[in-house]
Enzyme design. Sequence first.
Site, PDB file in Angstrom:
ATOM      1  CE  LYS A 169      34.638  40.046  41.622  1.00 55.02           C
ATOM      2  NZ  LYS A 169      33.453  40.680  42.258  1.00 55.02           N
ATOM      3  NE  ARG A 197      38.461  43.672  45.416  1.00 59.56           N
ATOM      4  CZ  ARG A 197      37.892  42.458  45.394  1.00 59.56           C
ATOM      5  NH1 ARG A 197      38.560  41.425  44.990  1.00 59.56           N
ATOM      6  NH2 ARG A 197      36.641  42.317  45.776  1.00 59.56           N
ATOM      7  NE  ARG A 209      28.775  36.490  48.204  1.00 56.21           N
ATOM      8  CZ  ARG A 209      29.674  37.221  47.542  1.00 56.21           C
ATOM      9  NH1 ARG A 209      30.094  36.840  46.357  1.00 56.21           N
ATOM     10  NH2 ARG A 209      30.139  38.335  48.062  1.00 56.21           N
ATOM     11  NE  ARG A 213      32.661  37.010  51.032  1.00 50.77           N
ATOM     12  CZ  ARG A 213      33.008  37.582  49.881  1.00 50.77           C
ATOM     13  NH1 ARG A 213      32.930  36.898  48.759  1.00 50.77           N
ATOM     14  NH2 ARG A 213      33.426  38.827  49.857  1.00 50.77           N
ATOM     15  NE  ARG A 240      32.470  43.174  50.163  1.00 51.61           N
ATOM     16  CZ  ARG A 240      31.571  42.199  50.079  1.00 51.61           C
ATOM     17  NH1 ARG A 240      30.588  42.111  50.985  1.00 51.61           N
ATOM     18  NH2 ARG A 240      31.634  41.314  49.115  1.00 51.61           N
TER      19      ARG A 240
HETATM   20  P1  ADP Z   1      31.169  37.877  43.050  1.00 48.68           P
HETATM   21  O1  ADP Z   1      32.157  36.740  42.954  1.00 48.68           O
HETATM   22  O2  ADP Z   1      31.309  38.861  41.917  1.00 48.68           O
HETATM   23  O3  ADP Z   1      31.197  38.575  44.381  1.00 48.68           O
HETATM   24  P2  ADP Z   1      29.113  35.770  43.043  1.00 48.68           P
HETATM   25  O4  ADP Z   1      29.384  35.003  41.791  1.00 48.68           O
HETATM   26  O5  ADP Z   1      29.509  35.155  44.327  1.00 48.68           O
HETATM   27  O6  ADP Z   1      29.700  37.284  42.895  1.00 48.68           O
HETATM   28  O7  ADP Z   1      27.552  36.109  43.048  1.00 48.68           O
HETATM   29  C1  ADP Z   1      26.954  36.791  44.164  1.00 48.68           C
HETATM   30  C2  ADP Z   1      25.618  36.133  44.493  1.00 48.68           C
HETATM   31  O8  ADP Z   1      24.682  36.402  43.436  1.00 48.68           O
HETATM   32  C3  ADP Z   1      25.676  34.607  44.617  1.00 48.68           C
HETATM   33  O9  ADP Z   1      24.800  34.202  45.652  1.00 48.68           O
HETATM   34  C4  ADP Z   1      25.200  34.106  43.245  1.00 48.68           C
HETATM   35  O10 ADP Z   1      24.519  32.855  43.364  1.00 48.68           O
HETATM   36  C5  ADP Z   1      24.256  35.213  42.792  1.00 48.68           C
HETATM   37  N1  ADP Z   1      24.352  35.475  41.349  1.00 48.68           N
HETATM   38  C6  ADP Z   1      25.449  35.427  40.552  1.00 48.68           C
HETATM   39  N2  ADP Z   1      25.144  35.754  39.277  1.00 48.68           N
HETATM   40  C7  ADP Z   1      23.812  36.037  39.264  1.00 48.68           C
HETATM   41  C8  ADP Z   1      22.888  36.420  38.223  1.00 48.68           C
HETATM   42  N3  ADP Z   1      23.287  36.618  36.964  1.00 48.68           N
HETATM   43  N4  ADP Z   1      21.601  36.621  38.583  1.00 48.68           N
HETATM   44  C9  ADP Z   1      21.198  36.451  39.871  1.00 48.68           C
HETATM   45  N5  ADP Z   1      22.013  36.077  40.886  1.00 48.68           N
HETATM   46  C10 ADP Z   1      23.305  35.865  40.588  1.00 48.68           C
HETATM   47  P1  ADP Z   2      33.728  39.845  46.144  1.00 47.34           P
HETATM   48  O1  ADP Z   2      33.546  38.459  45.570  1.00 47.34           O
HETATM   49  O2  ADP Z   2      32.615  40.219  47.007  1.00 47.34           O
HETATM   50  O3  ADP Z   2      34.099  40.824  45.076  1.00 47.34           O
HETATM   51  P2  ADP Z   2      36.278  38.864  47.126  1.00 47.34           P
HETATM   52  O4  ADP Z   2      35.963  37.521  47.627  1.00 47.34           O
HETATM   53  O5  ADP Z   2      36.920  38.974  45.776  1.00 47.34           O
HETATM   54  O6  ADP Z   2      34.952  39.762  47.147  1.00 47.34           O
HETATM   55  O7  ADP Z   2      37.185  39.659  48.153  1.00 47.34           O
HETATM   56  C1  ADP Z   2      36.846  39.747  49.527  1.00 47.34           C
HETATM   57  C2  ADP Z   2      37.775  40.725  50.202  1.00 47.34           C
HETATM   58  O8  ADP Z   2      39.131  40.270  50.089  1.00 47.34           O
HETATM   59  C3  ADP Z   2      37.790  42.136  49.615  1.00 47.34           C
HETATM   60  O9  ADP Z   2      36.752  42.951  50.132  1.00 47.34           O
HETATM   61  C4  ADP Z   2      39.188  42.618  50.046  1.00 47.34           C
HETATM   62  O10 ADP Z   2      39.208  42.974  51.413  1.00 47.34           O
HETATM   63  C5  ADP Z   2      40.022  41.357  49.895  1.00 47.34           C
HETATM   64  N1  ADP Z   2      40.632  41.242  48.555  1.00 47.34           N
HETATM   65  C6  ADP Z   2      40.410  40.268  47.638  1.00 47.34           C
HETATM   66  N2  ADP Z   2      41.142  40.465  46.523  1.00 47.34           N
HETATM   67  C7  ADP Z   2      41.856  41.604  46.750  1.00 47.34           C
HETATM   68  C8  ADP Z   2      42.798  42.351  45.970  1.00 47.34           C
HETATM   69  N3  ADP Z   2      43.137  41.970  44.716  1.00 47.34           N
HETATM   70  N4  ADP Z   2      43.310  43.465  46.519  1.00 47.34           N
HETATM   71  C9  ADP Z   2      42.983  43.872  47.765  1.00 47.34           C
HETATM   72  N5  ADP Z   2      42.111  43.229  48.545  1.00 47.34           N
HETATM   73  C10 ADP Z   2      41.546  42.088  48.051  1.00 47.34           C
END
Ligand code: ADP
Ligand code: ADP
Length: 219
Positions: A13, A88, A127, A161, A172
């Site tokens: 995302k 969420r 990551r 993180r 999660r």
């Molecule tokens: P999210 O915001 O959904 O938690 P991230 O965009 O931070 O996910 O991506 C999670 C990890 O995977 C990061 O280290 C990113 O560089 C890597 N990543 C994101 N998209 C891809 C992809 N299409 N293929 C491989 N690795 C990816």
């Molecule tokens: P990821 O990129 O791995 O999906 P985020 O960075 O979006 O994770 O979120 C990290 C943490 O922050 C979540 O595991 C949750 O604890 C909290 N969080 C973020 N957005 C929300 C939301 N919309 N509602 C509840 N908790 C949230």
Amino acid sequence: MNIILLGPPGAGKGTQAKLLEEQHGMIQLSTGDMLRAAVKRGEPLGLEAKKIMDAGGLVPDHLMIKMIEDRIRKPDCAKGFILDGFPRTVPQAEALDKMLSACGKKLDAVIELKVDEAALIERVSGRFTCAKCGTGYHKKFKPPKHAGVCDVCGSTEFICRPDDNPETMKTRLKAFQDQTAPILPYYRQKGLLKSVDGMASMDAVHGSIEHILGETGKA
Ligand code: ADP
Ligand code: ADP
Ligand code: ZN
């Protein structure tokens, strides 16, 4: 355009939101980043959220709704926004509908990134981000061009993180299945849901999203 990027932790995302920001000048609204900033600043909300985030749970709806409501009213969101990490839960999705119609805005698309569980675990395990400018990396899929040096700002300090570990990841993923996945039918019913194969490369996923936005723009 106003869109939601929806997907489990590690689905890509944040990566895709950044690419859309560069291409279209839309604003990324990442509730995870906002919460981590509140933790860093030592705000009361940050202190309350930190324990929950470290355990892999979800921060209470009323706090998240207030946070996004305050943010969405800011003038920079007029150019269009990308919600990353919100909503969420179904109550968050319902509250979003209310706040958008109250300020005369609407959602154009909800884009679901579909990624297998094994790939999600590999993605969050590798990551890391630049400690200075926040640029995101992955040890296997997106390493810095020069090992140990940020491509963007040249810093040599990086952070992981605390919740990106296999143990917390289990909680999660369960939170996603139990509390977030139910919002997929909510948006499907409204005709807004589009699904993308998130297993593809970052560029290919970006291409699929651009295609959807192109089609949506024409509609
Ligand atoms: P999210 O915001 O959904 O938690 P991230 O965009 O931070 O996910 O991506 C999670 C990890 O995977 C990061 O280290 C990113 O560089 C890597 N990543 C994101 N998209 C891809 C992809 N299409 N293929 C491989 N690795 C990816
Ligand atoms: P990821 O990129 O791995 O999906 P985020 O960075 O979006 O994770 O979120 C990290 C943490 O922050 C979540 O595991 C949750 O604890 C909290 N969080 C973020 N957005 C929300 C939301 N919309 N509602 C509840 N908790 C949230
Ligand atoms: Zn940097």
